[in-house]
Scaffold this motif. Structure first.
Motif, PDB file in Angstrom:
ATOM      1  N   GLY A 102       0.813  -1.203   0.000  1.00  0.00           N
ATOM      2  CA  GLY A 102       0.000   0.000   0.000  1.00  0.00           C
ATOM      3  C   GLY A 102       0.852   1.261   0.000  1.00  0.00           C
ATOM      4  O   GLY A 102       2.075   1.196   0.146  1.00  0.00           O
ATOM      5  N   PRO A 103       0.212   2.420  -0.162  1.00  0.00           N
ATOM      6  CA  PRO A 103       0.965   3.676  -0.304  1.00  0.00           C
ATOM      7  C   PRO A 103       1.783   4.039   0.930  1.00  0.00           C
ATOM      8  O   PRO A 103       2.794   4.715   0.824  1.00  0.00           O
ATOM      9  CB  PRO A 103      -0.118   4.705  -0.588  1.00  0.00           C
ATOM     10  CG  PRO A 103      -1.376   4.097  -0.090  1.00  0.00           C
ATOM     11  CD  PRO A 103      -1.227   2.612  -0.277  1.00  0.00           C
ATOM     12  N   ARG A 104       1.365   3.606   2.081  1.00  0.00           N
ATOM     13  CA  ARG A 104       2.110   3.978   3.280  1.00  0.00           C
ATOM     14  C   ARG A 104       3.357   3.128   3.477  1.00  0.00           C
ATOM     15  O   ARG A 104       4.431   3.632   3.798  1.00  0.00           O
ATOM     16  CB  ARG A 104       1.217   3.858   4.512  1.00  0.00           C
ATOM     17  CG  ARG A 104       0.136   4.921   4.617  1.00  0.00           C
ATOM     18  CD  ARG A 104      -0.649   4.749   5.898  1.00  0.00           C
ATOM     19  NE  ARG A 104       0.227   4.790   7.073  1.00  0.00           N
ATOM     20  CZ  ARG A 104      -0.123   4.346   8.272  1.00  0.00           C
ATOM     21  NH1 ARG A 104      -1.304   3.798   8.457  1.00  0.00           N
ATOM     22  NH2 ARG A 104       0.703   4.432   9.293  1.00  0.00           N
ATOM     23  N   LEU A 105       3.238   1.848   3.240  1.00  0.00           N
ATOM     24  CA  LEU A 105       4.354   0.939   3.500  1.00  0.00           C
ATOM     25  C   LEU A 105       5.181   0.653   2.252  1.00  0.00           C
ATOM     26  O   LEU A 105       6.332   0.230   2.364  1.00  0.00           O
ATOM     27  CB  LEU A 105       3.843  -0.370   4.090  1.00  0.00           C
ATOM     28  CG  LEU A 105       3.157  -0.234   5.457  1.00  0.00           C
ATOM     29  CD1 LEU A 105       2.624  -1.589   5.919  1.00  0.00           C
ATOM     30  CD2 LEU A 105       4.111   0.338   6.485  1.00  0.00           C
ATOM     31  N   GLY A 106       4.616   0.868   1.095  1.00  0.00           N
ATOM     32  CA  GLY A 106       5.373   0.688  -0.138  1.00  0.00           C
ATOM     33  C   GLY A 106       5.395  -0.734  -0.638  1.00  0.00           C
ATOM     34  O   GLY A 106       4.591  -1.565  -0.250  1.00  0.00           O
ATOM     35  N   VAL A 107       6.373  -0.983  -1.524  1.00  0.00           N
ATOM     36  CA  VAL A 107       6.496  -2.266  -2.204  1.00  0.00           C
ATOM     37  C   VAL A 107       7.772  -2.965  -1.758  1.00  0.00           C
ATOM     38  O   VAL A 107       8.826  -2.350  -1.670  1.00  0.00           O
ATOM     39  CB  VAL A 107       6.511  -2.064  -3.734  1.00  0.00           C
ATOM     40  CG1 VAL A 107       6.738  -3.387  -4.442  1.00  0.00           C
ATOM     41  CG2 VAL A 107       5.210  -1.421  -4.202  1.00  0.00           C
ATOM     42  N   PHE A 108       7.657  -4.261  -1.511  1.00  0.00           N
ATOM     43  CA  PHE A 108       8.816  -5.055  -1.123  1.00  0.00           C
ATOM     44  C   PHE A 108       9.068  -6.116  -2.186  1.00  0.00           C
ATOM     45  O   PHE A 108       8.136  -6.779  -2.643  1.00  0.00           O
ATOM     46  CB  PHE A 108       8.576  -5.726   0.228  1.00  0.00           C
ATOM     47  CG  PHE A 108       8.481  -4.761   1.362  1.00  0.00           C
ATOM     48  CD1 PHE A 108       7.283  -4.130   1.667  1.00  0.00           C
ATOM     49  CD2 PHE A 108       9.588  -4.463   2.138  1.00  0.00           C
ATOM     50  CE1 PHE A 108       7.191  -3.233   2.709  1.00  0.00           C
ATOM     51  CE2 PHE A 108       9.512  -3.568   3.182  1.00  0.00           C
ATOM     52  CZ  PHE A 108       8.308  -2.941   3.475  1.00  0.00           C
ATOM     53  N   ASP A 109      10.312  -6.277  -2.567  1.00  0.00           N
ATOM     54  CA  ASP A 109      10.716  -7.315  -3.516  1.00  0.00           C
ATOM     55  C   ASP A 109      11.495  -8.390  -2.766  1.00  0.00           C
ATOM     56  O   ASP A 109      12.482  -8.096  -2.101  1.00  0.00           O
ATOM     57  CB  ASP A 109      11.604  -6.748  -4.626  1.00  0.00           C
ATOM     58  CG  ASP A 109      10.802  -5.971  -5.646  1.00  0.00           C
ATOM     59  OD1 ASP A 109      11.273  -4.916  -6.077  1.00  0.00           O
ATOM     60  OD2 ASP A 109       9.706  -6.438  -6.003  1.00  0.00           O
ATOM     61  N   TYR A 110      11.038  -9.615  -2.924  1.00  0.00           N
ATOM     62  CA  TYR A 110      11.718 -10.743  -2.294  1.00  0.00           C
ATOM     63  C   TYR A 110      12.307 -11.627  -3.383  1.00  0.00           C
ATOM     64  O   TYR A 110      11.617 -11.961  -4.346  1.00  0.00           O
ATOM     65  CB  TYR A 110      10.749 -11.555  -1.444  1.00  0.00           C
ATOM     66  CG  TYR A 110      10.071 -10.745  -0.357  1.00  0.00           C
ATOM     67  CD1 TYR A 110       8.771 -10.279  -0.529  1.00  0.00           C
ATOM     68  CD2 TYR A 110      10.733 -10.445   0.832  1.00  0.00           C
ATOM     69  CE1 TYR A 110       8.149  -9.530   0.458  1.00  0.00           C
ATOM     70  CE2 TYR A 110      10.118  -9.697   1.822  1.00  0.00           C
ATOM     71  CZ  TYR A 110       8.831  -9.245   1.626  1.00  0.00           C
ATOM     72  OH  TYR A 110       8.224  -8.502   2.605  1.00  0.00           O
ATOM     73  N   TRP A 111      13.550 -12.015  -3.208  1.00  0.00           N
ATOM     74  CA  TRP A 111      14.265 -12.811  -4.209  1.00  0.00           C
ATOM     75  C   TRP A 111      14.721 -14.141  -3.615  1.00  0.00           C
ATOM     76  O   TRP A 111      15.107 -14.223  -2.456  1.00  0.00           O
ATOM     77  CB  TRP A 111      15.495 -12.059  -4.706  1.00  0.00           C
ATOM     78  CG  TRP A 111      15.181 -10.879  -5.541  1.00  0.00           C
ATOM     79  CD1 TRP A 111      14.805  -9.642  -5.115  1.00  0.00           C
ATOM     80  CD2 TRP A 111      15.202 -10.812  -6.978  1.00  0.00           C
ATOM     81  NE1 TRP A 111      14.598  -8.809  -6.182  1.00  0.00           N
ATOM     82  CE2 TRP A 111      14.840  -9.497  -7.346  1.00  0.00           C
ATOM     83  CE3 TRP A 111      15.503 -11.729  -7.978  1.00  0.00           C
ATOM     84  CZ2 TRP A 111      14.764  -9.087  -8.676  1.00  0.00           C
ATOM     85  CZ3 TRP A 111      15.426 -11.318  -9.299  1.00  0.00           C
ATOM     86  CH2 TRP A 111      15.059 -10.009  -9.636  1.00  0.00           C
ATOM     87  N   GLY A 112      14.706 -15.153  -4.462  1.00  0.00           N
ATOM     88  CA  GLY A 112      15.264 -16.434  -4.073  1.00  0.00           C
ATOM     89  C   GLY A 112      16.753 -16.486  -4.357  1.00  0.00           C
ATOM     90  O   GLY A 112      17.335 -15.537  -4.883  1.00  0.00           O
TER      91      GLY A 112
END
Length: 121
Positions: A102-112
């Motif tokens: 969401g706009p408050r917490l943003g986007v997280f990218d998780y990689w293997g």
């Protein structure tokens, strides 16, 4: 802590097939956008294919018609079916899961950690 796991890599002759699977712990794969990337030795990582949480897919031109990305919601995984493999498909294949908080917490990218695919000629 979220962990992303790839499986299914291996060694195959040109023209052969492999199926890669992406799974995650502490995260619902089915609710997030997922992409597959690959990195060949000495080259930059490149996007191979992606699927949104709504099921929209996209592919790199180099793999169109040969690779298929799909969801298995029963298993909560994303698969990459790779057919008619070529030596230039050789590389480490990585799965990435994008969690939009969401706009408050943003986007997280998780990689293997990646899985090795080797295609011999």
């Amino acid at each position: 802590q979220v962990q992303v796991m790839e499986s299914g890599g291996g060694v195959v002759q040109a023209g052969g097939s492999l199926r890669l699977t992406c799974a995650a712990s502490e995260l619902l794969v089915s609710r997030n956008d997922v992409t597959w990337h690959r990195q060949a030795p000495g080259q930059e990582r490149e996007l191979v294919a992606g699927v949104t949480k709504d099921g929209i897919t996209n592919y790199a031109d180099s793999v169109k018609g040969r690779f298929t990305i799909s969801r298995d919601n029963a298993k909560d995984t994303v698969d990459l079916q790779m057919n008619n493999l070529k030596p230039e498909d050789t590389g480490v294949y990585y799965c990435s899961i994008e969690e939009n908080m969401g706009p408050r917490l943003g986007v997280f990218d998780y990689w293997g950690q990646g899985t090795q695919v080797t295609v011999s000629s």
